[in-house]
Each structure stands twice: as structure tokens, then as C-alpha cells.
Design an enzyme around this catalytic site. Structure first.
Site, short mmCIF file in Angstrom:
data_model
loop_
_atom_site.label_atom_id
_atom_site.label_comp_id
_atom_site.label_asym_id
_atom_site.label_seq_id
_atom_site.Cartn_x
_atom_site.Cartn_y
_atom_site.Cartn_z
N ASP A 123 8.51 8.83 -32.19
CA ASP A 123 7.28 9.31 -31.58
C ASP A 123 7.64 10.02 -30.27
OD1 ASP A 123 4.46 9.41 -30.82
OD2 ASP A 123 4.20 7.70 -32.18
N ASP B 235 2.80 13.24 -30.19
CA ASP B 235 1.54 12.66 -29.72
C ASP B 235 0.61 13.73 -29.13
OD1 ASP B 235 0.23 9.99 -29.13
OD2 ASP B 235 0.24 10.83 -27.10
N GLU C 26 0.38 15.37 -34.06
CA GLU C 26 -0.89 14.63 -34.06
C GLU C 26 -1.95 15.55 -33.50
OE1 GLU C 26 -3.30 10.77 -32.33
OE2 GLU C 26 -1.99 11.94 -31.04
N HIS D 137 -2.58 3.66 -36.24
CA HIS D 137 -2.81 2.59 -35.27
C HIS D 137 -4.02 2.84 -34.37
CE1 HIS D 137 -0.69 5.76 -33.30
NE2 HIS D 137 -0.93 5.22 -32.12
N ASP D 138 -4.70 3.98 -34.57
CA ASP D 138 -5.86 4.30 -33.73
C ASP D 138 -7.19 4.17 -34.47
OD1 ASP D 138 -4.25 5.02 -31.53
OD2 ASP D 138 -3.99 7.05 -32.30
C1 NOJ Z 1 -2.51 9.10 -29.44
C2 NOJ Z 1 -1.91 7.80 -29.80
O1 NOJ Z 1 -1.84 7.69 -31.20
C3 NOJ Z 1 -2.74 6.73 -29.15
O2 NOJ Z 1 -2.40 5.45 -29.60
C4 NOJ Z 1 -2.59 6.86 -27.66
O3 NOJ Z 1 -3.44 5.94 -27.02
C5 NOJ Z 1 -2.93 8.26 -27.20
N1 NOJ Z 1 -2.37 9.28 -28.03
C6 NOJ Z 1 -2.40 8.51 -25.83
O4 NOJ Z 1 -1.00 8.65 -25.89
#
Ligand code: NOJ
Ligand code: MG
Length: 532
Positions: free
Chosen positions: A99, A201, A264, A325-326
Site C-alpha cells: 500500500d 491510497d 484507489e 477495509h473501508d
Molecule cells: C483510504 C484508506 O483505504 C482508508 O482506510 C484511509 O482511512 C484513508 N484512505 C486515508 O488514508
């Protein structure tokens, strides 16, 4: 396809390292734990693992706040553990994706400490500093994704700095060439160590408006909607200048050959696909989250697949994601019965699939109270169901204490420890979710129709989704029932008859079908069509 495009035929498996396997009893998953569980990935049949951040971090955002990009956080282990892990990953023929978090660092990063030390600090301009507005308030109306103003005031130097996420996650200034150099150096450090690619990210956040214009109000926002959606992020995300930054990232990996960049990016399809680059000079896979965000409706998904396929630029390779994970876990979003149908969909669509650890055993979203959540997002924007702890509970390996995740006290409680909810309990049960995933992944590996083959949507109604995948003489019909009531459909023409090779619900594999196809509720069939 050539070997240089491994990521086109691969299936990617996301590991949230805190929650996969703890090896030292501190309750937090670690790199030695991941290494000890590689058998599971091989057995499952995935090809690459993506690890959420493992770098030195105060963990305010569980590793997405990095204080040192080229060192392993001690909670996850040491650089030796990393070297041992990547060696073992490669020995098993798997790929390793890290990542990369280029948008922001932790406020504890040495770069930021220097930057905030004084207005004349050498690294002042590595971050985004602005004078207060005339009234002393923030420079403009920009909002943090995690709630409230995106500007934090620094008493000592009398200026505000910009943070798209937590105040402890200051944004880097990507207009500064020194920042570009420093972050691409980080990429080279890990590429030299042999990593096979990066998931990047919040890629669409990297550039911000140079004249700091206020973001406009979102006309669709209503009272009761999440406050973080009140403005349209016109001047803080997806700026035209992103093109050149993405090109730079691509140029950084290009000399290394065979590596993959995954972005992402949460944007509507037509804007998302621009990140492939105008001339195949963007990221290889801008993450396609349409399956995560879409309502679970066959007509909607049919249209969405069609629109995505049509929007792809020449040479742009598709990809699909069911969870991360979000986001709320798949099995809870669509229900356990439909999660089986979703597995068939993810693994038979055209393009690279990414699945999230635990989906293969049907892990459900755990319930946490926002007020006491560990996730800062839940605490800062409570009451909107945005908390992410529920998607991050420890992997369930075997029945018994902590489901085999840890000998200590897990950082988040293990959701289920009963046999049926674990890898061990599902492995030898042909009717289990795990067995379904294994069969689907085995089929993908051996049938070019699913990896290289064309996708052809077929007309259908109601809850039915119907499509063909074919490569040469190999032809498959995929029929998915996104509802719970049985469906009958007349098979005609070249898709008239064949044999069921996968059934999402147990019992129909090996069955001959032809003419009138009966599809039970909550079921999906993959049918090897008879040669024509
Ligand atoms: C995206 C990530 O997937 C998330 O978990 C994170 O809180 C935010 N970016 C900030 O880095
Ligand atoms: Mg540990």
C-alpha cells in the site's frame, strides 16, 4: 497474453495485516502471521496479496498515517520479517502488492516535523500551508473526509495546514518537485526489494486547486445526510493536473517491468477510466468499486457492467472489487445467501477481481458503537453508519478461542468462533462458502474464457443476470438469480444446452441443462455450453 501481464489473469486478495494472524500474542496481526497463513492463499487459489500499510505509524488511522515509509512498524515485525515474507510469497508463486500512501503522512513524520518547525524550514513547502482568513478562521471552506474543516491551525507558526483526513494526517504538497522525488524514491526502495506493485491510497486526492477556491455546495445534499457529503469536492479532488502525477508514478515503475499500479479512486465510471491514462500511461487498474456501491439489483448491475465495459479505453483492463477495509462487509450488504451469488459474479466477470479477507468464509459486518469505536471516522462522524471497525474484525481460522487468530487479546473482538464460521470448519464441507470460492478460483485458473475471454451480456428480466464468457471453442453461460424466488428462462441458439460446472448453492453441479433453465432463488450457475 504474455507473462508480462500476470495481473490481468490474477486474483488479488486484500489482507488487513492487523486482523489476519497474530504470531506473538500481542493481539495484533503481524507479518510472521501472514507468512504462517500463506497456505490458505494457495489453497484458496488466489494469485497476489495486497497488504494494507505495514510501515512505522502512530496508528491514528491504523497505518494510513505513516511516520516512516521505508521501515516496518514494530507491531507488524521487522524488516527481516518482511524479507522473509516476500521471499516465501515468491517461492510459492504468489505476488506481493504494498500500500502506497502518497497523499499524506503522519504528523509524526520527520518531513512534517521539519515543515511545521518554522515558516523558513527547508521542508515548509512539502505540505500545504496557508495564512488564516481575514477573520482568523480557516483559509477556505474545504472539509475533511473525516468531518469538520480540513484546515488545522498551527499556533507556533500562525498558519493553517491542510489535511483531507485526520489533522494528524497532513497532506503532502504534490506541486513541490522535492515531494515527487521523495515519494518516488520510496517506491523505488520497495521495488528494489522485489514488490510486484502498489495499491495507491486516495489517488484522486493528490492535487488541490492552486488558487484554493471554495468547494461548491452539493445541491443533492439533504438534512440528515452525512455532513462529509455537504460540499462537492470540485477543487480538492480529481483535478486535471492529476494526469501528469499519475504519469510520473507510472514512469517510476515502468523500468521494473512486470509491476502493477492499482489506484484507489472513488469516482463515477467516466471519470474513473481517465486514470488509465490517455496512452496507457496511467495506472494499470483504477479500482472499480461499482459492485461495492451498487444497489443489489440485477437490472442496475447489468447496466453498470455494460456502461463500464463501454467506458474502458482501448487497452484498458477491467477490474472488480467486492469489499475492502473501508466498506460494510459483502455478506451483510447483500445477505449471506446472495453473497454466494456475488462470489460467482466477481469471479466470472471480465477483469481482475480483488476480494477482501474473510469474504471467502462469508464473514459478516460486526456491530460497534460509534462512540466507543476504534475507527476515528466512526468517532468523528458518528450516527451515519460510516464506522469501519465492523469490516476489520480478525480472520476466523478455526473453532475455539479467538478463532485461532491470537493467543492474546485481539485488538478488535473476533466475531464468531463456531466451526461453521471458520476456515477449518468450511474446508472439507463441499457446501461451504469457502468451497464455492475454491471451485470458482480453480475454474478461473484453468479456463481462459474467464480470464482472457470476451464478455457478452444477454437480455434478461427481473432478478436474472445472464452473460456469456468465451475464448475460442470454450464457452460458458453464467446465470445469476439476484432474488430469492425461482426463475425460469428459455435457453436458445448457441447457448441452448450444457452442463452445470458451478452452482452457488450446493447440489446442481454436473447437471445437464437445456431448453428451459430453472434457476432456484439465491442461486447462480456457471454452465459449460455444448460445442456448436
Ligand atoms: C483510504 C484508506 O483505504 C482508508 O482506510 C484511509 O482511512 C484513508 N484512505 C486515508 O488514508
Ligand atoms: Mg502480533
Amino acid at each position: 497474453m504474455t507473462a508480462a501481464t500476470w495481473w490481468k489473469t490474477a486474483t488479488i486478495y486484500q489482507i488487513y495485516p492487523r486482523s489476519f494472524q497474530d504470531s506473538d500474542g500481542d493481539g495484533v496481526g503481524d507479518l510472521a502471521g501472514v507468512r504462517a497463513r500463506l497456505d490458505h492463499l494457495v489453497d484458496l487459489g488466489v494469485d497476489a496479496l495486497w497488504l494494507s500499510p505495514i510501515f512505522v505509524s502512530p496508528m491514528r488511522d491504523f497505518g494510513y498515517d505513516i511516520a516512516d515509509y521505508t521501515a516496518i512498524d514494530q507491531v507488524f515485525g521487522t524488516m527481516e520479517d518482511f524479507d522473509a515474507l516476500i521471499a516465501e510469497v515468491h517461492r510459492r508463486g504468489l505476488k506481493m502488492i504494498l500500500d502506497l500512501v502518497p497523499n499524506h503522512t503522519s504528523d509524526e513524520h520527520a518531513w512534517f516535523r521539519d515543515s511545521r518547525a518554522g515558516r523558513d524550514s527547508p521542508k515548509r513547502d512539502w505540505y500545504i500551508w496557508r495564512d488564516p482568513a481575514p477573520d482568523g478562521g480557516p483559509p477556505n471552506n474545504w472539509q475533511s473526509e473525516f468531518g469538520g474543516s480540513a484546515w488545522a491551525f498551527d499556533e507556533a507558526t500562525g498558519q493553517y495546514y491542510y489535511h483531507a483526513f485526520l489533522a494528524s494526517q497532513p497532506d503532502l504538497n504534490w506541486r513541490n518537485p522535492a515531494v515527487r522525488e521523495a515519494v518516488t524514491d520510496v517506491m523505488r526502495f520497495w521495488l528494489d526489494k522485489g514488490v510486484d506493485g502498489f495499491r495507491i491510497d486516495v489517488l484522486w486526492h493528490l492535487m488541490k486547486d492552486q488558487s484554493f477556491r471554495d468547494n461548491p455546495e452539493n445541491p443533492r445534499w439533504r438534512n440528515g445526510d452525512a455532513p462529509t457529503d455537504r460540499l462537492i469536492k470540485l477543487y480538492t479532488t480529481d483535478l486535471p493536473e492529476m494526469e501528469e502525477v499519475v504519469r510520473l508514478l507510472r514512469q517510476t515503475v515502468e523500468p521494473y517491468g512486470d509491476r502493477v499500479l492499482i489506484g484507489e479512486i472513488y469516482l463515477p465510471t467516466e471519470r474513473l477510466v481517465r486514470y488509465y491514462g490517455a496512452d496507457d500511461d496511467g495506472v494499470h487498474l483504477p479500482f472499480n468499486f461499482a459492485l461495492i456501491d451498487a444497489p443489489w439489483d440485477a437490472r442496475h448491475i447489468d447496466q453498470m457492467i455494460h456502461d463500464y465495459e463501454r467506458a474502458l479505453p482501448e487497452g484498458g483492463w477491467p477490474n472488480w472489487v467486492t469489499g475492502n477495509h473501508d466498506k460494510p462487509r459483502l455478506a451483510t450488504r447483500v445477505g449471506l445467501a446472495q453473497a454466494r451469488v456475488a462470489a460467482v459474479l466477481l469471479l466470472t466477470l471480465r477483469g481482475t477481481p480483488t476480494l477482501y479477507y474473510g469474504e471467502e468464509i462469508g464473514m459478516e459486518h460486526a456491530v460497534f458503537d460509534d462512540a466507543t469505536a476504534l475507527d476515528p471516522f466512526a468517532r468523528q462522524v458518528p450516527g451515519f453508519g460510516l464506522g469501519r471497525d465492523g469490516a476489520r474484525t480478525p480472520m476466523q481460522w478455526r473453532p475455539g478461542p479467538n478463532a485461532g487468530f491470537s493467543d492474546g487479546t485481539p485488538w478488535l473482538p473476533v466475531s464468531r468462533t463456531d466451526e461453521a464460521a471458520t476456515v477449518e470448519g468450511q474446508r472439507d464441507d463441499p457446501a461451504s462458502m469457502l468451497s464455492l470460492y475454491r471451485r470458482l478460483l480453480a475454474l478461473r485458473r484453468t479456463r481462459a474464457a474467464f480470464t482472457e475471454g470476451v464478455y457478452q451480456g444477454l437480455a434478461a428480466e427481473g432478478d436474472l443476470l445472464l452473460y456469456l464468457r468465451e475464448a475460442g471453442a470454450e464457452r460458458f453461460l453464467v446465470a445469476l438469480n439476484l432474488g430469492s424466488t425461482p426463475i425460469s428462462v428459455r435457453l436458445t441458439g448457441p447457448a441452448a444446452a450444457g452442463e452445470v460446472v458451478i452452482s452457488a448453492r450446493p447440489g446442481r453441479e454436473g447437471e445437464r441443462v437445456g431448453g428451459e433453465l430453472h434457476l432456484d432463488g439465491d442461486n447462480a450457475l456457471v454452465i459449460a455450453l455444448d460445442p456448436t
